[in-house]
Design an enzyme around this catalytic site. Structure first.
Site, short mmCIF file in Angstrom:
data_model
loop_
_atom_site.label_atom_id
_atom_site.label_comp_id
_atom_site.label_asym_id
_atom_site.label_seq_id
_atom_site.Cartn_x
_atom_site.Cartn_y
_atom_site.Cartn_z
N SER A 67 13.55 4.25 4.29
CA SER A 67 13.57 3.57 5.60
C SER A 67 14.95 3.68 6.21
O SER A 67 15.95 3.39 5.54
CB SER A 67 13.26 2.08 5.45
OG SER A 67 12.07 1.88 4.78
N HIS A 96 4.64 4.75 -2.02
CA HIS A 96 5.06 3.73 -2.99
C HIS A 96 3.89 3.30 -3.88
O HIS A 96 2.73 3.48 -3.52
CB HIS A 96 5.55 2.47 -2.24
CG HIS A 96 6.63 2.74 -1.24
ND1 HIS A 96 6.38 3.26 0.01
CD2 HIS A 96 7.97 2.54 -1.31
CE1 HIS A 96 7.52 3.39 0.67
NE2 HIS A 96 8.50 2.97 -0.10
N MET A 104 11.90 -1.42 -3.75
CA MET A 104 10.53 -1.15 -4.21
C MET A 104 10.26 0.34 -4.35
O MET A 104 9.11 0.78 -4.29
CB MET A 104 9.52 -1.75 -3.21
CG MET A 104 9.75 -3.22 -2.92
SD MET A 104 8.65 -3.75 -1.60
CE MET A 104 9.35 -5.38 -1.24
N SER A 105 11.29 1.11 -4.51
CA SER A 105 11.09 2.58 -4.60
C SER A 105 12.06 3.14 -5.64
O SER A 105 12.55 2.42 -6.50
CB SER A 105 11.34 3.22 -3.23
OG SER A 105 12.70 3.10 -2.86
N HIS A 129 7.42 5.06 8.14
CA HIS A 129 7.40 6.21 7.23
C HIS A 129 6.38 7.22 7.76
O HIS A 129 5.22 6.87 7.93
CB HIS A 129 6.94 5.81 5.82
CG HIS A 129 7.84 4.85 5.11
ND1 HIS A 129 8.64 5.22 4.05
CD2 HIS A 129 8.06 3.54 5.27
CE1 HIS A 129 9.31 4.16 3.61
NE2 HIS A 129 8.98 3.13 4.34
N ALA A 179 16.16 1.85 1.48
CA ALA A 179 16.63 0.60 2.08
C ALA A 179 16.43 -0.46 1.01
O ALA A 179 15.43 -0.44 0.29
CB ALA A 179 15.79 0.26 3.30
N TYR A 183 3.12 0.24 -4.28
CA TYR A 183 2.46 -0.91 -3.64
C TYR A 183 1.41 -0.51 -2.61
O TYR A 183 0.65 -1.34 -2.14
CB TYR A 183 3.48 -1.88 -3.04
CG TYR A 183 4.34 -1.33 -1.92
CD1 TYR A 183 3.79 -1.06 -0.66
CD2 TYR A 183 5.70 -1.11 -2.10
CE1 TYR A 183 4.57 -0.57 0.37
CE2 TYR A 183 6.49 -0.63 -1.07
CZ TYR A 183 5.92 -0.36 0.17
OH TYR A 183 6.70 0.12 1.18
N GLU A 184 1.36 0.77 -2.27
CA GLU A 184 0.30 1.25 -1.37
C GLU A 184 -0.96 1.58 -2.16
O GLU A 184 -1.94 2.06 -1.60
CB GLU A 184 0.78 2.48 -0.60
CG GLU A 184 1.91 2.17 0.37
CD GLU A 184 2.60 3.42 0.88
OE1 GLU A 184 2.16 3.94 1.92
OE2 GLU A 184 3.57 3.88 0.25
N HIS A 222 10.02 -7.28 7.26
CA HIS A 222 10.07 -5.82 7.27
C HIS A 222 10.74 -5.29 8.55
O HIS A 222 11.44 -4.27 8.52
CB HIS A 222 8.65 -5.27 7.13
CG HIS A 222 8.57 -3.77 7.03
ND1 HIS A 222 9.21 -3.06 6.04
CD2 HIS A 222 7.93 -2.85 7.79
CE1 HIS A 222 8.98 -1.76 6.21
NE2 HIS A 222 8.21 -1.61 7.26
N ASN A 251 19.36 -6.10 4.19
CA ASN A 251 19.24 -7.56 4.26
C ASN A 251 19.83 -8.16 2.98
O ASN A 251 19.91 -7.47 1.96
CB ASN A 251 17.76 -7.97 4.37
CG ASN A 251 16.93 -7.41 3.23
OD1 ASN A 251 16.55 -6.23 3.24
ND2 ASN A 251 16.68 -8.23 2.22
N1 HPA Z 1 13.67 -6.54 -1.58
C1 HPA Z 1 12.94 -5.47 -1.95
N2 HPA Z 1 12.86 -4.37 -1.23
C2 HPA Z 1 13.59 -4.30 -0.12
C3 HPA Z 1 14.38 -5.35 0.32
C4 HPA Z 1 14.42 -6.55 -0.46
O1 HPA Z 1 15.10 -7.53 -0.14
N3 HPA Z 1 14.96 -4.95 1.48
C5 HPA Z 1 14.54 -3.69 1.72
N4 HPA Z 1 13.71 -3.28 0.76
#
Ligand code: HPA
Length: 271
Positions: free
Chosen positions: A31, A85, A210-211, A63, A115, A87-88, A246, A234
């Site tokens: 991202s 991912h 998450m990747s 994406h 990201a 999670y998809e 997101h 973040n």
């Molecule tokens: N946690 C998990 N995945 C992320 C985050 C987060 O805070 N920010 C961007 N991807």
């Protein structure tokens, strides 16, 4: 067909469609990284990854599945946009298929960008951190299942130099102010709880996402050198006041785009 043969079929299709005989470097764009990657130059081709065998379509806003070919100095670089991912609902083999494909197409260095959330209050959104190591909290592995066929490396692969010391030293020499951190890879798609972030911090992680972790393992298994670059979008849950969303992740990526591009343009020539 086993996942390795499938990646070779996709690599042959990729070479055929792009006219690039062999790649040197591949960059998986997380991202926010897509926009910046245009700083590497004008792509000689741009293909839809859905036209290659075994690629599954991304389902995440921000994406899109494409592979761009760019020449940087004397190197053929594949830019893979539209990561998929766990999670998809994808299997580990599906998640790492793009990485296996670009390696089958010749890439010996793989740059995994993402990201992520930042655990260290001193590193705010917009900071890029080089991954020194990871903690795989997905409870799975791209090597789970049938043993890799002959010629594909050990099932019990050594990960003690997963994020290549050699590549990190090269990047450090070029971008001396870049810092390093340990990336904790969760499955998501929910963001972590503050307690999970406290756990990750105690374990030694400073980045959370998450990747990346499965792709790094698959790339190392195939003998490629791995570099990981995380854009903190973040503060991780509980690190700062306020909720996570997101949109904030996508916006932070867009805001950082030009500096991410400039960073890639400095890093790729030394790989
Ligand atoms: N946690 C998990 N995945 C992320 C985050 C987060 O805070 N920010 C961007 N991807």
């Amino acid at each position: 067909m086993n996942p390795y043969e499938l990646s070779h079929r996709a690599a042959d299709e990729l070479r055929e469609m792009t006219g690039v005989g062999s790649y040197d470097v591949a960059i998986i764009l997380g991202s926010g990284w897509r926009e910046g990657a245009t700083a590497l130059g004008v792509p000689s081709s741009e293909i839809l990854s859905s036209s290659l065998s075994g690629f599954v379509a991304p389902t995440v806003a921000g994406h899109s599945g494409q592979i761009l070919s760019v020449r940087v100095n004397d190197k053929n670089v594949a830019l893979v946009a539209g990561r998929v991912h766990l999670y998809e609902g994808n299997s580990p083999d599906q998640v790492v298929h793009p990485v296996r494909t670009v390696i089958a197409a010749g890439a010996t260095s793989v740059v995994l960008t993402n990201a992520c959330g930042g655990i260290d209050p001193a590193k705010g959104p917009g900071t890029v951190v080089m991954i020194s190591d990871h903690i795989n909290l997905t409870s799975t592995s791209p090597l789970e299942g049938a043993a890799p066929p002959a010629g594909y490396g050990a099932r019990f692969v050594d990960l003690s130099d997963l994020y290549s010391k050699r590549l990190r030293a090269l990047v450090n020499a070029t971008v001396p102010d870049i810092t390093e951190g340990v990336y904790a890879g969760f499955r998501g798609p929910h963001y972590e709880t503050p307690a999970e972030i406290a756990m990750a911090r105690t374990m030694g992680a400073s980045l959370v996402g998450m990747s990346t972790v499965l792709e790094a393992i698959a790339a190392r298994h195939l003998g490629a050198e791995v570099l990981g670059l995380s854009l903190i979008t973040n503060y991780a849950a509980g690190v700062a006041a306020g909720a996570l969303n997101h949109l904030e992740v996508l916006e932070a990526g867009q805001q950082a785009a030009s500096s991410l591009g400039a960073l890639l343009a400095r890093v790729v020539p030394v790989l």
